[in-house]
Design an enzyme around this catalytic site. Structure first.
Site, PDB file in Angstrom:
ATOM      1  N   LYS A 167      58.836 -43.841  74.720  1.00 58.51           N
ATOM      2  CA  LYS A 167      58.801 -42.475  74.649  1.00 58.51           C
ATOM      3  C   LYS A 167      58.254 -42.195  76.026  1.00 58.51           C
ATOM      4  O   LYS A 167      58.828 -41.003  76.623  1.00 58.51           O
ATOM      5  CB  LYS A 167      57.714 -42.222  73.673  1.00 58.51           C
ATOM      6  CG  LYS A 167      57.293 -40.805  73.639  1.00 58.51           C
ATOM      7  CD  LYS A 167      56.212 -40.432  72.595  1.00 58.51           C
ATOM      8  CE  LYS A 167      54.877 -40.978  72.832  1.00 58.51           C
ATOM      9  NZ  LYS A 167      54.167 -39.772  73.920  1.00 58.51           N
ATOM     10  N   ASN A 168      57.340 -42.649  76.518  1.00 58.44           N
ATOM     11  CA  ASN A 168      56.480 -42.098  77.809  1.00 58.44           C
ATOM     12  C   ASN A 168      57.586 -42.342  78.983  1.00 58.44           C
ATOM     13  O   ASN A 168      57.192 -41.489  80.024  1.00 58.44           O
ATOM     14  CB  ASN A 168      55.211 -42.793  78.039  1.00 58.44           C
ATOM     15  CG  ASN A 168      54.205 -42.471  77.145  1.00 58.44           C
ATOM     16  OD1 ASN A 168      54.360 -41.467  76.365  1.00 58.44           O
ATOM     17  ND2 ASN A 168      53.286 -42.831  77.189  1.00 58.44           N
ATOM     18  N   CYS A 172      42.841 -32.321  73.990  1.00 60.81           N
ATOM     19  CA  CYS A 172      43.532 -32.926  72.702  1.00 60.81           C
ATOM     20  C   CYS A 172      42.556 -33.722  72.155  1.00 60.81           C
ATOM     21  O   CYS A 172      41.297 -33.930  72.855  1.00 60.81           O
ATOM     22  CB  CYS A 172      44.921 -33.501  72.968  1.00 60.81           C
ATOM     23  SG  CYS A 172      44.753 -34.808  74.022  1.00 60.81           S
ATOM     24  N   ARG A 181      41.264 -33.608  79.428  1.00 57.98           N
ATOM     25  CA  ARG A 181      42.534 -33.896  79.996  1.00 57.98           C
ATOM     26  C   ARG A 181      42.941 -32.867  81.089  1.00 57.98           C
ATOM     27  O   ARG A 181      43.996 -32.092  80.882  1.00 57.98           O
ATOM     28  CB  ARG A 181      43.927 -34.199  79.118  1.00 57.98           C
ATOM     29  CG  ARG A 181      43.544 -35.393  78.050  1.00 57.98           C
ATOM     30  CD  ARG A 181      44.705 -35.532  77.138  1.00 57.98           C
ATOM     31  NE  ARG A 181      45.524 -36.272  77.895  1.00 57.98           N
ATOM     32  CZ  ARG A 181      46.617 -36.866  77.103  1.00 57.98           C
ATOM     33  NH1 ARG A 181      46.857 -36.672  76.048  1.00 57.98           N
ATOM     34  NH2 ARG A 181      47.541 -37.596  78.276  1.00 57.98           N
ATOM     35  N   ASP A 204      46.498 -47.000  76.079  1.00 62.42           N
ATOM     36  CA  ASP A 204      47.152 -46.468  74.672  1.00 62.42           C
ATOM     37  C   ASP A 204      47.332 -47.807  73.649  1.00 62.42           C
ATOM     38  O   ASP A 204      47.980 -47.636  72.721  1.00 62.42           O
ATOM     39  CB  ASP A 204      48.779 -46.169  75.175  1.00 62.42           C
ATOM     40  CG  ASP A 204      48.887 -44.772  75.557  1.00 62.42           C
ATOM     41  OD1 ASP A 204      47.784 -44.102  75.588  1.00 62.42           O
ATOM     42  OD2 ASP A 204      49.839 -44.377  76.172  1.00 62.42           O
ATOM     43  N   VAL A 231      39.769 -44.992  81.109  1.00 64.94           N
ATOM     44  CA  VAL A 231      40.882 -44.091  81.341  1.00 64.94           C
ATOM     45  C   VAL A 231      40.721 -42.638  80.753  1.00 64.94           C
ATOM     46  O   VAL A 231      40.633 -41.645  81.264  1.00 64.94           O
ATOM     47  CB  VAL A 231      42.054 -44.616  81.218  1.00 64.94           C
ATOM     48  CG1 VAL A 231      43.175 -43.539  81.350  1.00 64.94           C
ATOM     49  CG2 VAL A 231      42.586 -45.900  81.631  1.00 64.94           C
ATOM     50  N   ARG A 258      54.979 -38.888  66.163  1.00 65.70           N
ATOM     51  CA  ARG A 258      55.337 -38.287  67.311  1.00 65.70           C
ATOM     52  C   ARG A 258      55.772 -39.704  68.350  1.00 65.70           C
ATOM     53  O   ARG A 258      56.571 -39.474  69.467  1.00 65.70           O
ATOM     54  CB  ARG A 258      53.984 -37.909  68.036  1.00 65.70           C
ATOM     55  CG  ARG A 258      53.786 -36.571  67.514  1.00 65.70           C
ATOM     56  CD  ARG A 258      52.572 -36.136  68.194  1.00 65.70           C
ATOM     57  NE  ARG A 258      52.603 -36.182  69.666  1.00 65.70           N
ATOM     58  CZ  ARG A 258      51.805 -36.702  70.533  1.00 65.70           C
ATOM     59  NH1 ARG A 258      50.417 -36.685  69.950  1.00 65.70           N
ATOM     60  NH2 ARG A 258      51.921 -37.031  71.603  1.00 65.70           N
TER      61      ARG A 258
HETATM   62  C1  UD1 Z   1      49.919 -40.758  80.148  1.00 64.47           C
HETATM   63  C2  UD1 Z   1      50.542 -41.137  79.062  1.00 64.47           C
HETATM   64  C3  UD1 Z   1      49.552 -41.399  78.010  1.00 64.47           C
HETATM   65  C4  UD1 Z   1      48.656 -42.480  78.636  1.00 64.47           C
HETATM   66  C5  UD1 Z   1      48.009 -41.960  80.035  1.00 64.47           C
HETATM   67  C6  UD1 Z   1      47.409 -43.068  80.592  1.00 64.47           C
HETATM   68  C7  UD1 Z   1      52.565 -40.008  78.817  1.00 64.47           C
HETATM   69  C8  UD1 Z   1      53.391 -38.926  78.172  1.00 64.47           C
HETATM   70  N1  UD1 Z   1      51.258 -39.884  78.424  1.00 64.47           N
HETATM   71  O1  UD1 Z   1      49.411 -39.488  80.116  1.00 64.47           O
HETATM   72  O2  UD1 Z   1      49.992 -42.070  76.701  1.00 64.47           O
HETATM   73  O3  UD1 Z   1      47.284 -42.464  77.649  1.00 64.47           O
HETATM   74  O4  UD1 Z   1      49.225 -41.617  80.793  1.00 64.47           O
HETATM   75  O5  UD1 Z   1      47.897 -44.239  80.606  1.00 64.47           O
HETATM   76  O6  UD1 Z   1      53.357 -40.746  79.649  1.00 64.47           O
HETATM   77  N2  UD1 Z   1      43.202 -36.942  85.171  1.00 64.47           N
HETATM   78  C9  UD1 Z   1      42.500 -35.993  86.050  1.00 64.47           C
HETATM   79  N3  UD1 Z   1      43.197 -34.933  86.604  1.00 64.47           N
HETATM   80  C10 UD1 Z   1      44.510 -34.950  86.414  1.00 64.47           C
HETATM   81  C11 UD1 Z   1      45.221 -35.834  85.579  1.00 64.47           C
HETATM   82  C12 UD1 Z   1      44.464 -36.728  84.966  1.00 64.47           C
HETATM   83  O7  UD1 Z   1      41.151 -35.921  86.052  1.00 64.47           O
HETATM   84  O8  UD1 Z   1      45.132 -33.933  87.127  1.00 64.47           O
HETATM   85  C13 UD1 Z   1      42.507 -38.067  84.383  1.00 64.47           C
HETATM   86  C14 UD1 Z   1      42.660 -37.975  82.926  1.00 64.47           C
HETATM   87  O9  UD1 Z   1      41.695 -37.017  82.438  1.00 64.47           O
HETATM   88  C15 UD1 Z   1      42.472 -39.194  82.626  1.00 64.47           C
HETATM   89  C16 UD1 Z   1      43.205 -40.114  83.693  1.00 64.47           C
HETATM   90  O10 UD1 Z   1      43.007 -39.151  84.825  1.00 64.47           O
HETATM   91  O11 UD1 Z   1      41.107 -39.573  82.592  1.00 64.47           O
HETATM   92  C17 UD1 Z   1      44.479 -40.668  83.442  1.00 64.47           C
HETATM   93  O12 UD1 Z   1      45.385 -39.587  82.877  1.00 64.47           O
HETATM   94  P1  UD1 Z   1      46.866 -39.444  83.179  1.00 64.47           P
HETATM   95  O13 UD1 Z   1      47.337 -40.917  83.724  1.00 64.47           O
HETATM   96  O14 UD1 Z   1      46.973 -38.115  83.679  1.00 64.47           O
HETATM   97  O15 UD1 Z   1      47.513 -39.402  81.459  1.00 64.47           O
HETATM   98  P2  UD1 Z   1      48.709 -38.608  81.292  1.00 64.47           P
HETATM   99  O16 UD1 Z   1      49.744 -38.700  82.468  1.00 64.47           O
HETATM  100  O17 UD1 Z   1      48.401 -37.289  80.754  1.00 64.47           O
END
Ligand code: UD1
Length: 422
Positions: free
Chosen positions: A22-23, A117, A122, A309, A331, A401
């Site tokens: 999915k991801n 969420c 996030r 995850d 994370v 989902r």
């Molecule tokens: C993706 C995955 C999700 C997984 C996560 C971490 C998809 C669709 N989702 O989510 O299933 O749990 O990676 O492996 O692929 N952060 C910031 N600023 C930002 C972006 C992120 O501070 O601009 C922080 C987040 O709050 C979190 C960490 O960085 O603490 C990692 O998040 P991120 O890797 O961005 O998660 P997603 O890409 O949203």
């Protein structure tokens, strides 16, 4: 609304096949925006998140759908509405990864800010910072991100690390913007997740010039345009890990096919440490547990560390360990909605900040519980397989989902799960 009624305890044994990731699918579908024309993506799972993302691509002006053989197509010949509506983005945060490709292709994008969420706040500050570095002008207006680059984007050296390490979708967004930027972009502290590797491989097949794939330093030479592509996504390592825990928690023997163990070394290491046997087999592995579950400490980390995850699913497993375990979430520090629900099933879990102390119990006992997010719901299903009695899980739309027909597939290997509409 559907519920699951799960009778336990059972042993899951037999052969189960892992679906496409999915991801990996979601950003790769977004990459379809970049190659003006008809791209075909293979092995995309049939999930509600994929349907929501299709709806979003449709609103942009793409033609999307499934071929008779199940392949997914995106025809992005014309994109006349670079607009990501709140109604879709609020349903699925991953929608935000249309921002980079839209900006690169159309010079403009207006996408709703995703909200928080169940797993935390996030933020998307790193996505926006990266796009600004590439020369985009970004303003926030009425809950929408308005990004403009009328004269195109320009390559730059960008540091993408944040307080919690690299960002997966942030890296995807900047990568998809940079492939069409003028000159060279270097993304430092890029996410190394296999899903980012898959996206980069897909983009290169479309004509992009990305080096350093799989490392934290991605080097991108901008090109004039990308071609449509035919591409198959990797298997879902989180689904594979969930099935591994199903075998482990029930003391069964599961042959898991279409599973890339090389992408899952941290998970395999933790399973073995917990007394679970994971043996490589053709196109996958065989997972068994004969003795006790051993206690074990788990820290979630960006790849190649242990994936957040699979944190909830491991918590379900370690609930039944001999002795105490500590799980630290590095994370998403608030990703613990499943703790109270697992405690309703007689687990002994105590949350301390971003850690949970798991005191192993001899058995789990069925209870009515509530699914709160995708992976938390998977943990409840796993706990229910091992628990005594009939567990009722509410709000299973969360699990739909990310896991296709999970009840049917687990029932084929010995689970007793019924889905009921209430
Ligand atoms: C993706 C995955 C999700 C997984 C996560 C971490 C998809 C669709 N989702 O989510 O299933 O749990 O990676 O492996 O692929 N952060 C910031 N600023 C930002 C972006 C992120 O501070 O601009 C922080 C987040 O709050 C979190 C960490 O960085 O603490 C990692 O998040 P991120 O890797 O961005 O998660 P997603 O890409 O949203």
């Amino acid at each position: 609304m559907d519920i699951f009624c799960i009778d336990g305890p059972v042993q899951v044994s037999g052969t189960i096949r892992v679906n496409g990731s999915k991801n990996a699918s979601l950003p790769i579908m977004a990459a379809g925006i970049l190659g003006a024309g008809r791209s075909v993506f293979k092995s995309l799972p049939f999930l509600s998140d994929i349907s929501v993302f299709s709806e979003l691509l449709g609103q942009l002006g793409c033609k999307v759908g499934r071929e008779q053989n199940g392949d997914f197509f995106v025809d992005s010949s014309s994109i006349d509405n670079p607009f990501g509506d709140y109604d879709i983005v609020r349903r699925m945060r991953a929608s935000v990864c249309i921002l980079g490709p839209l900006l690169a292709r159309c010079g403009r994008a207006e996408v709703s800010m995703p909200g928080g969420c169940a797993i935390g706040v996030r933020p998307i500050n790193l996505h926006l910072r990266g796009l600004r570095e590439l020369g985009a002008e970004i303003n926030l207006k009425n809950g929408y991100i308005v990004a403009e680059a009328p004269r195109g984007l320009e390559g730059k050296e960008i540091f993408m690390g944040g307080a919690f390490g690299s960002t997966v979708l942030g890296t995807a967004n900047i990568l998809m913007a940079a492939v069409l930027a003028k000159g060279r972009t270097v993304i430092e502290s890029a996410a190394c997740e296999p899903e980012i590797v898959d996206l980069a491989n897909c983009l290169n097949k479309m004509g992009a010039k990305i080096r350093g794939i799989g490392s934290p330093r991605l080097i991108i030479e901008g090109v004039q345009g990308l071609e449509p592509v035919e591409y198959g996504v990797i298997p879902d390592r989180i689904e594979a890990g969930t099935f591994m825990v199903a075998a482990a928690i029930t003391g069964g023997e599961l042959r898991i096919v279409n599973c890339r163990l090389n992408d899952m070394m941290a998970v395999v290491d933790k399973l073995r440490g917990a007394g679970v046997s994971v043996e490589p087999a053709e196109n996958g592995c065989v997972v068994t547990r004969d003795g006790n579950v051993n206690n074990s400490d788990v820290n979630t980390l960006p790849y190649p560390g242990f994936p957040t995850d699979l944190q909830a699913q491991f918590m379900a497993l370690l609930s039944l360990a001999k002795g105490n375990s500590v799980i630290i979430e590095k994370v998403f520090p608030d990703r613990f909605m499943h703790v109270a629900e697992l405690n309703r099933m007689s687990a002994n879990l105590r949350k301390e900040g971003s850690a949970v102390i798991v005191s192993g119990v001899d058995k789990l006992i069925a209870a009515p519980v509530m699914a709160s997010d995708l992976r938390a719901s998977a943990a409840l299903v796993l706990a229910a397989l091992a628990a005594e009695g009939t567990t009722v899980i509410n709000r299973v739309y969360h699990i739909d989902r990310g896991y296709e027909r999970i009840e049917e597939r687990l029932n084929e290997v010995g689970a007793r799960i019924t889905r009921q509409s209430i």
